[in-house]
Design a protein around this motif. Structure first.
Motif, PDB file in Angstrom:
ATOM      1  N   HIS A  97       0.837  -1.205   0.000  1.00  0.00           N
ATOM      2  CA  HIS A  97       0.000   0.000   0.000  1.00  0.00           C
ATOM      3  C   HIS A  97       0.876   1.261   0.000  1.00  0.00           C
ATOM      4  O   HIS A  97       0.575   2.242  -0.699  1.00  0.00           O
ATOM      5  N   THR A  98       1.966   1.248   0.770  1.00  0.00           N
ATOM      6  CA  THR A  98       2.849   2.417   0.813  1.00  0.00           C
ATOM      7  C   THR A  98       3.600   2.593  -0.500  1.00  0.00           C
ATOM      8  O   THR A  98       3.780   3.720  -0.977  1.00  0.00           O
ATOM      9  N   VAL A  99       4.045   1.491  -1.093  1.00  0.00           N
ATOM     10  CA  VAL A  99       4.763   1.583  -2.373  1.00  0.00           C
ATOM     11  C   VAL A  99       3.838   2.132  -3.470  1.00  0.00           C
ATOM     12  O   VAL A  99       4.234   3.009  -4.252  1.00  0.00           O
ATOM     13  N   VAL A 100       2.608   1.630  -3.516  1.00  0.00           N
ATOM     14  CA  VAL A 100       1.653   2.124  -4.518  1.00  0.00           C
ATOM     15  C   VAL A 100       1.392   3.614  -4.309  1.00  0.00           C
ATOM     16  O   VAL A 100       1.361   4.402  -5.268  1.00  0.00           O
ATOM     17  N   LEU A 101       1.225   4.024  -3.047  1.00  0.00           N
ATOM     18  CA  LEU A 101       0.980   5.443  -2.757  1.00  0.00           C
ATOM     19  C   LEU A 101       2.173   6.305  -3.163  1.00  0.00           C
ATOM     20  O   LEU A 101       2.001   7.359  -3.794  1.00  0.00           O
ATOM     21  N   ALA A 102       3.390   5.859  -2.820  1.00  0.00           N
ATOM     22  CA  ALA A 102       4.584   6.651  -3.158  1.00  0.00           C
ATOM     23  C   ALA A 102       4.792   6.718  -4.670  1.00  0.00           C
ATOM     24  O   ALA A 102       5.119   7.788  -5.210  1.00  0.00           O
ATOM     25  N   LEU A 103       4.619   5.593  -5.373  1.00  0.00           N
ATOM     26  CA  LEU A 103       4.805   5.604  -6.831  1.00  0.00           C
ATOM     27  C   LEU A 103       3.731   6.450  -7.521  1.00  0.00           C
ATOM     28  O   LEU A 103       4.020   7.146  -8.503  1.00  0.00           O
ATOM     29  N   ALA A 104       2.486   6.391  -7.012  1.00  0.00           N
ATOM     30  CA  ALA A 104       1.434   7.242  -7.592  1.00  0.00           C
ATOM     31  C   ALA A 104       1.742   8.713  -7.358  1.00  0.00           C
ATOM     32  O   ALA A 104       1.562   9.552  -8.256  1.00  0.00           O
ATOM     33  N   GLY A 105       2.228   9.045  -6.154  1.00  0.00           N
ATOM     34  CA  GLY A 105       2.631  10.429  -5.887  1.00  0.00           C
ATOM     35  C   GLY A 105       3.781  10.863  -6.769  1.00  0.00           C
ATOM     36  O   GLY A 105       3.805  11.995  -7.267  1.00  0.00           O
ATOM     37  N   LEU A 106       4.736   9.952  -6.999  1.00  0.00           N
ATOM     38  CA  LEU A 106       5.878  10.281  -7.872  1.00  0.00           C
ATOM     39  C   LEU A 106       5.412  10.473  -9.315  1.00  0.00           C
ATOM     40  O   LEU A 106       5.899  11.375 -10.014  1.00  0.00           O
TER      41      LEU A 106
END
Length: 318
Positions: A97-106
């Protein structure tokens, strides 16, 4: 290139080992008996002994650090002191969930930063350039948790376009995406402003090169000059900061997950800190730190591979 890659890989491994060793000492940097703080003064001697054995607190400090590093290298981060589940399993359920959130933000940061930076550089000193400059600086000065609160008030409470809390399920991609848009936007806005300024500066430098003048003199259209010839070179410095950006977004995701009540590493670590669940804290911080190191390593190698001046300089030096 191979020598440089092995050198950077060695430095990345060394940094990861130092971070792991520091986290092995973390439990001794806090005041008081960690087991008594966790279990309370009424805990039975058997429970205290089991917790001490789980954390290797009966061993000398250097043995504790060595055991933590050795087990971490084997993928064993200990057991959750509250649920007795393996820490690796708790992290495995929260980390995606954190990786998806960070990659979407990036992704939002890169897309927004490129569009604003390129358009601003193609129209320097115009009212659009001045407007994008104001917007960029406003984004750069706005913390992600403040942006998140504004987005919730506007798009979740007033307009009711997106849900304000939760993360949805991976089995329902549309629902998961609806829950992802507001957190990812609040996380990426700061880097939209930052990347737009970097891209604008690099584009202005690239637009003043001789090959650009030559292309214009040959009658090449302005969009092709800007997007095909200038942007290709101007985007290289942006790649160098993406690794730092991803690490920054992983850290910022902690606040965003709390505001939007999303599952993830931030929520997991904060809940573990509240009950002094040291194995979860150490394992969570270690995973984020290693991810940050790997992102920077990948950004460095990509920058080296993309920039021909780096390769040419190395050959000339050889």
């Amino acid at each position: 290139m191979i020598r440089y890659m092995f050198g950077r890989l060695f430095m990345a491994v060394l940094v990861a080992l130092l971070v792991t060793a520091f986290l092995g000492l973390l439990i001794h940097l806090l005041p008081g008996d960690p087991v008594r703080l966790l279990l309370g003064s009424r805990a039975s001697p058997e429970a205290v002994a089991a917790a001490r054995s789980n954390l290797f607190l009966d061993e000398p400090v250097h043995v504790q650090v060595w055991e933590f590093v050795r087990n971490a290298l084997q993928g064993d981060l200990g057991r959750d002191l509250v649920t007795n589940q393996p820490v690796a399993n708790r992290i495995a359920s929260a980390f995606p969930h954190t990786v998806v959130l960070a990659l979407a933000g990036l992704a939002i940061a890169v897309a927004g930063g490129l569009v604003m930076g390129v358009y601003s550089a193609m129209h320097p000193n115009s009212w659009v350039d001045n407007l994008t400059r104001i917007i960029s600086i406003s984004f750069m000065t706005m913390p992600s948790y403040v942006a998140g609160l504004f987005l919730i008030l506007i798009f979740a409470v007033n307009l009711k376009w997106f849900p304000s809390t939760g993360a949805g399920e991976f089995a329902d991609p549309i629902g998961y995406l609806q829950h992802l848009i507001l957190p990812a936007t609040s996380l990426g806005l700061l880097w939209v402003g930052y990347l737009s300024r970097i891209v604008r500066t690099s584009m202005l430098e690239a637009l003043n090169k001789n090959y650009v003048y030559a292309a214009r003199a040959m009658g090449v259209s302005e969009p092709i000059v800007g997007y095909k010839y200038s942007l290709r070179n101007a985007i290289i410095p942006t790649v160098a900061v993406l690794g730092v950006g991803l690490g920054n977004l992983l850290g910022g995701a902690i606040f965003v997950e709390l505001i939007f009540a999303r599952p993830g590493m931030g929520s997991l670590i904060v809940q573990a800190i509240e009950v002094r669940n040291y194995p979860i804290v150490r394992g969570g911080v270690l995973v984020i730190a290693v991810t940050f190191v790997l992102a920077n390593l990948l950004a460095d190698l990509s920058y080296r591979a993309l920039d021909p001046r780096m390769r040419a300089g190395k050959k000339a030096a050889a």
